[in-house]
Design a protein around this motif. Structure first.
Motif, mmCIF file in Angstrom:
data_model
loop_
_atom_site.group_PDB
_atom_site.id
_atom_site.type_symbol
_atom_site.label_atom_id
_atom_site.label_comp_id
_atom_site.label_asym_id
_atom_site.label_seq_id
_atom_site.Cartn_x
_atom_site.Cartn_y
_atom_site.Cartn_z
ATOM 1 N N PRO A 43 0.946 -1.121 -0.067
ATOM 2 C CA PRO A 43 -0.058 0.086 -0.049
ATOM 3 C C PRO A 43 0.745 1.446 -0.044
ATOM 4 O O PRO A 43 0.799 1.881 0.801
ATOM 5 C CB PRO A 43 -0.764 -0.283 1.262
ATOM 6 N N GLN B 17 -6.942 7.132 4.629
ATOM 7 C CA GLN B 17 -6.832 5.732 4.038
ATOM 8 C C GLN B 17 -8.385 5.045 4.173
ATOM 9 O O GLN B 17 -8.673 4.388 3.322
ATOM 10 C CB GLN B 17 -5.913 5.151 4.958
ATOM 11 N N GLU B 18 -9.068 5.336 5.273
ATOM 12 C CA GLU B 18 -10.377 4.603 5.552
ATOM 13 C C GLU B 18 -11.336 5.211 4.455
ATOM 14 O O GLU B 18 -11.932 4.140 3.932
ATOM 15 C CB GLU B 18 -10.763 4.964 6.747
ATOM 16 N N ARG C 176 -10.387 3.447 1.013
ATOM 17 C CA ARG C 176 -10.610 2.108 0.920
ATOM 18 C C ARG C 176 -12.232 1.960 0.677
ATOM 19 O O ARG C 176 -12.555 0.935 -0.018
ATOM 20 C CB ARG C 176 -10.215 1.260 2.136
ATOM 21 N N LYS D 258 -14.262 0.347 -2.549
ATOM 22 C CA LYS D 258 -15.340 -0.600 -2.734
ATOM 23 C C LYS D 258 -16.474 -0.303 -3.232
ATOM 24 O O LYS D 258 -17.590 -0.979 -3.290
ATOM 25 C CB LYS D 258 -15.494 -0.965 -1.224
ATOM 26 N N VAL E 179 -5.700 2.133 -5.126
ATOM 27 C CA VAL E 179 -5.930 1.253 -3.850
ATOM 28 C C VAL E 179 -5.831 -0.128 -4.153
ATOM 29 O O VAL E 179 -5.113 -0.804 -3.378
ATOM 30 C CB VAL E 179 -7.141 1.734 -3.167
ATOM 31 N N HIS E 180 -6.313 -0.482 -5.217
ATOM 32 C CA HIS E 180 -6.089 -1.736 -5.745
ATOM 33 C C HIS E 180 -4.828 -2.182 -6.395
ATOM 34 O O HIS E 180 -4.945 -3.448 -6.826
ATOM 35 C CB HIS E 180 -7.289 -2.266 -6.781
#
Length: 208
Positions: A144, A155-156, A159, A163, A204-205
């Motif tokens: 990451p 960061q939260e 993520r 999604k 992120v991915h």
């Protein structure tokens, strides 16, 4: 900074709808793609194009080159299709949307495009993020690096965006306001040198 807005439609009802939503921009109204081509100064403008214009060129027509090089183009269709959205965004349009979207949505699109970003509707964004997640699932977990300069909250939020969560969903899950979510996203975009949610999801991915 004021941005010139040009509305191009042969449909009087659609033209009135756009003018009512975007009247604060003192938009110029044109009736055909040919009229637009005759405009001398397009640089920096946001051009709203009716996808049902009788003289709208095919995507591979050379006349698109000058327009997309000089202006930020919003292509609006009365019958928007996902495949068409992807094709026109890949071509270089800054947005693809429903021509008769409500006024608030039209103004949001105008603001996003005028600021130099690309607007992608929520449905298409969800589909693109789902594709990203499927691609990420078959890759080895990436380190990451993207998270190194972000705060824990940024960061939260990143993520959750990856999604497919909306700003409202993120606000509810993190117990913060949507305005705070937007602030965290803006900070993350700036630190990562990106401009939109899809780029964030890819980062992120671990997909370049």
């Amino acid at each position: 900074m004021s941005v010139s807005v040009i509305l191009v439609s042969h449909d009087p009802g659609l033209a009135r709808h756009w003018q009512a939503a975007l009247s604060g921009n003192s938009a110029r109204l044109l009736g055909s793609f040919a009229d637009l081509q005759r405009q001398a100064a397009l640089a920096g403008s946001v051009v709203w194009l009716d996808a049902d214009l009788p003289d709208l060129p095919r995507g591979d027509d050379a006349r698109w080159a000058r327009l997309l090089a000089e202006a930020r183009v919003v292509l609006a269709s009365a019958n928007p299709q996902r495949d068409a959205a992807v094709a026109w965004l890949e071509k270089g349009c800054a947005a693809y949307c429903h021509a008769f979207a409500d006024a608030d949505t039209l103004r949001q699109i105008q603001d996003v495009v005028a600021s130099g970003n690309v607007w992608v509707g929520r449905e298409l964004m969800q589909q693109l993020l789902a594709t990203v997640q499927r691609a990420a699932a078959i890759r080895a977990p990436a380190q990451p690096d993207w998270a190194r300069d972000l705060t824990e909250r940024e960061q939260e939020v990143a993520r959750l965006v990856a999604k497919g969560a909306s700003n409202r969903d993120i606000a509810n899950q993190c117990n913060i306001t949507e305005r705070t979510v937007k602030a965290h996203l803006a900070a993350a975009f700036a630190k990562l040198g990106i401009t939109d949610r899809l780029q964030l999801a890819l980062r992120v991915h671990g997909i370049q």
